[in-house]
Scaffold this active site. Structure first.
Site, PDB file in Angstrom:
ATOM      1  N   HIS A 170     -37.447  32.859  -2.150  1.00  0.00           N
ATOM      2  CA  HIS A 170     -37.388  31.684  -3.399  1.00  0.00           C
ATOM      3  C   HIS A 170     -36.554  30.883  -2.082  1.00  0.00           C
ATOM      4  O   HIS A 170     -35.337  31.084  -2.241  1.00  0.00           O
ATOM      5  CB  HIS A 170     -37.170  31.504  -4.518  1.00  0.00           C
ATOM      6  CG  HIS A 170     -38.270  32.489  -5.037  1.00  0.00           C
ATOM      7  ND1 HIS A 170     -37.894  32.629  -6.382  1.00  0.00           N
ATOM      8  CD2 HIS A 170     -39.478  32.218  -5.398  1.00  0.00           C
ATOM      9  CE1 HIS A 170     -38.902  33.577  -7.249  1.00  0.00           C
ATOM     10  NE2 HIS A 170     -40.084  33.325  -6.437  1.00  0.00           N
ATOM     11  N   GLU A 195     -32.847  29.371  -3.170  1.00  0.00           N
ATOM     12  CA  GLU A 195     -32.220  29.840  -3.730  1.00  0.00           C
ATOM     13  C   GLU A 195     -30.575  30.020  -2.565  1.00  0.00           C
ATOM     14  O   GLU A 195     -31.179  31.799  -1.840  1.00  0.00           O
ATOM     15  CB  GLU A 195     -32.335  31.170  -4.510  1.00  0.00           C
ATOM     16  CG  GLU A 195     -33.501  30.677  -5.144  1.00  0.00           C
ATOM     17  CD  GLU A 195     -33.893  32.281  -6.447  1.00  0.00           C
ATOM     18  OE1 GLU A 195     -34.335  33.255  -5.480  1.00  0.00           O
ATOM     19  OE2 GLU A 195     -35.373  31.925  -7.473  1.00  0.00           O
ATOM     20  N   ARG A 242     -39.153  25.616  -3.516  1.00  0.00           N
ATOM     21  CA  ARG A 242     -39.923  27.072  -4.167  1.00  0.00           C
ATOM     22  C   ARG A 242     -40.389  27.717  -3.161  1.00  0.00           C
ATOM     23  O   ARG A 242     -39.831  29.247  -2.930  1.00  0.00           O
ATOM     24  CB  ARG A 242     -40.038  27.006  -5.228  1.00  0.00           C
ATOM     25  CG  ARG A 242     -39.891  28.346  -6.261  1.00  0.00           C
ATOM     26  CD  ARG A 242     -40.754  28.306  -8.186  1.00  0.00           C
ATOM     27  NE  ARG A 242     -41.029  29.147  -7.994  1.00  0.00           N
ATOM     28  CZ  ARG A 242     -40.118  30.861  -8.545  1.00  0.00           C
ATOM     29  NH1 ARG A 242     -38.754  30.898  -8.555  1.00  0.00           N
ATOM     30  NH2 ARG A 242     -41.040  32.208  -8.920  1.00  0.00           N
ATOM     31  N   HIS A 288     -32.155  37.015  -5.901  1.00  0.00           N
ATOM     32  CA  HIS A 288     -32.462  35.694  -5.760  1.00  0.00           C
ATOM     33  C   HIS A 288     -31.287  34.960  -6.877  1.00  0.00           C
ATOM     34  O   HIS A 288     -30.540  36.065  -6.574  1.00  0.00           O
ATOM     35  CB  HIS A 288     -33.888  35.819  -6.762  1.00  0.00           C
ATOM     36  CG  HIS A 288     -34.951  35.681  -6.229  1.00  0.00           C
ATOM     37  ND1 HIS A 288     -36.025  35.330  -6.711  1.00  0.00           N
ATOM     38  CD2 HIS A 288     -34.833  37.618  -6.155  1.00  0.00           C
ATOM     39  CE1 HIS A 288     -36.885  35.947  -6.905  1.00  0.00           C
ATOM     40  NE2 HIS A 288     -36.689  37.714  -5.935  1.00  0.00           N
ATOM     41  N   GLU A 304     -30.628  38.023  -9.428  1.00  0.00           N
ATOM     42  CA  GLU A 304     -30.768  37.624 -10.101  1.00  0.00           C
ATOM     43  C   GLU A 304     -28.432  36.703  -9.219  1.00  0.00           C
ATOM     44  O   GLU A 304     -28.104  36.738 -10.699  1.00  0.00           O
ATOM     45  CB  GLU A 304     -30.402  36.320 -11.194  1.00  0.00           C
ATOM     46  CG  GLU A 304     -32.449  36.534 -11.485  1.00  0.00           C
ATOM     47  CD  GLU A 304     -33.210  36.285 -10.809  1.00  0.00           C
ATOM     48  OE1 GLU A 304     -32.911  34.779 -10.060  1.00  0.00           O
ATOM     49  OE2 GLU A 304     -34.573  36.250 -10.564  1.00  0.00           O
TER      50      GLU A 304
HETATM   51 ZN    ZN Z   1     -35.868  34.099  -6.903  1.00  0.00          ZN
END
Ligand code: ZN
Ligand code: NAG
Ligand code: NAG
Ligand code: NAG
Length: 375
Positions: A109, A112, A167, A237, A311
């Site tokens: 993405h 990020e 994104r 991410h 994340e």
């Molecule tokens: Zn992501």
């Protein structure tokens, strides 16, 4: 000017230094680099506490594989929609052992930015420490690391030049009226069934069919071809401070769910011990939201046992716009989590081989005993 940037960069890469290409091109390139503020001449001055535009990451990749040629090689994985090369770094110590593989990708993405920063941090840490740190040294005896620092290169560049919060990829749809697929909804696993959209305007557009995007195809084909040897699939991410296990497309659990949670929780504990940051551990469907077509779920379903999404920081205060001052602590603590996962994977895999050896020794002893008693 924007597409030119990539082209110029490529020219710089492909034309050997000193061959003398058009001076105005060189000047233009220097101006562009100036504008992005971090003119660095060699790896020693590369800052791991800054976010880097793509052309610097390209340069970093080639320099680091030159400087550490004994363990790092750079390989072409495929081309992006806008025809940029996707390279991964292979970190491998020469050995006669058959090796297993740890896969790590960052930046699927675009916005990020902390994710590519972490991939670079990870590579740096391994290279700085593999000779003297027994823990890392031991990993490299049996494991190779395959690191893809920026998966969604077109999107990453777009997030630098045009839209910081972009994104998706940059593929063109509906006759050039709509751009980008969510590459993490485009993998061939329960494709577009839940938590994804078939409308190109949406952030979670799943593409026109499973693996319709060249970036997804490049990763899928490669990982598929190596799947027997890949023990661990880590996809990085931000944000949310989560360690996510499969699945997102169902609340059902993979066969090794308990173990994935246990290993993940231990990693979260190791992470917290570094700077006190809390990460939660659980399946995507349980603790985040439903998603279909994600690389993590796909990797688990083709048989890769340890598949996790990280994340990274933060939990929403700065979100995607995480300040550069947070790069170091974020990477330091995430590094602890990854090393913890590697400890567990390593122990399980090589201890179970030892167990097999013990078993055959036991069989041999029994046979010997049988033989003796027959006499
Ligand atoms: Zn992501
Ligand atoms: C796509 O755009 C071109 C040029 O604007 C046009 O001629 C064509 O009819 C469009 N096709 C569709 C399917 O909308
Ligand atoms: C997706 O996976 C299914 C099996 O689950 C397979 O039949 C199909 O060919 C795959 N599609 C692509 C595009 O890889
Ligand atoms: C987010 O971080 C802040 C500051 O560390 C903390 O007080 C808060 O509880 C966190 N929220 C969540 C949902 O973890």
């Amino acid at each position: 000017m924007k597409p030119l940037l990539g082209t110029l960069y490529l020219l710089g890469m492909l034309v050997p230094r000193g061959l003398g290409y058009d001076r105005s091109l060189v000047q233009h390139k220097n101006q562009v680099v100036d504008k992005t503020r971090s003119l660095w001449k060699n790896l020693e001055t590369y800052s791991y506490n800054k976010y880097h535009p793509m052309e610097e990451i390209y340069l970093w990749m080639s320099q680091i594989s030159e400087k550490h040629a004994e363990v790092v090689t750079q390989h072409l994985l495929g081309m992006t929609f806008e025809k940029r090369p996707m390279y991964y770094l292979k970190i491998s110590q020469p050995s006669d052992n058959p090796k297993k593989i740890i896969w790590m990708d960052c930046g699927i993405h675009a916005r990020e930015w902390i994710a590519p920063a972490f991939c670079q941090w990870f590579v740096k840490e391994i290279l700085q420490n593999y000779k003297d740190n027994p823990r890392i040294n031991r990993f490299l005896r049996n494991l190779d690391f395959y690191v893809l620092p920026v998966l969604n290169i077109d999107g990453y560049i777009y997030s630098w030049t045009t839209d910081r919060l972009w994104r998706k990829s940059r593929s063109s749809h509906n006759n050039g009226t709509c751009f980008g697929s969510d590459l993490n909804r485009n993998f061939n696993v329960s494709w577009c069934s839940i938590g994804a959209s078939k409308n190109c305007q949406d952030l979670t557009f799943c593409g026109t069919e499973p693996v319709s995007e060249p970036e997804t195809k490049a990763v899928s084909s490669f990982v598929e071809s190596k799947k027997e040897d890949i023990l661990c699939f880590l996809t990085i991410h931000s944000y949310g401070q989560l360690i996510l296990t499969p699945y997102g497309y169902t609340k059902n659990k993979p066969s090794n769910h308990e173990e994935l949670i246990q290993v993940g929780q231990k990693a979260a504990n190791a992470l917290k011990a570094k700077h006190g940051t809390n990460y939660r551990v659980g399946s995507s469907a349980d603790i985040l939201y439903p998603t279909s077509g994600s690389s993590r779920d796909w990797a688990r379903d083709i048989g890769i046992p340890y598949s996790y999404t990280f994340e990274l920081r933060d939990n929403g205060t700065e979100g995607f716009l995480l300040h550069e001052t947070q790069i170091q602590p974020t990477c330091e603590e995430a590094m602890e989590a990854v090393l913890s996962i590697l400890d567990d994977v390593y122990a399980k895999y090589w201890l179970s081989n030892t167990a097999t050896k013990v078993t055959s020794t036991t069989v041999l002893l029994n046979l010997l005993w049988l033989f003796t008693s027959l006499l």
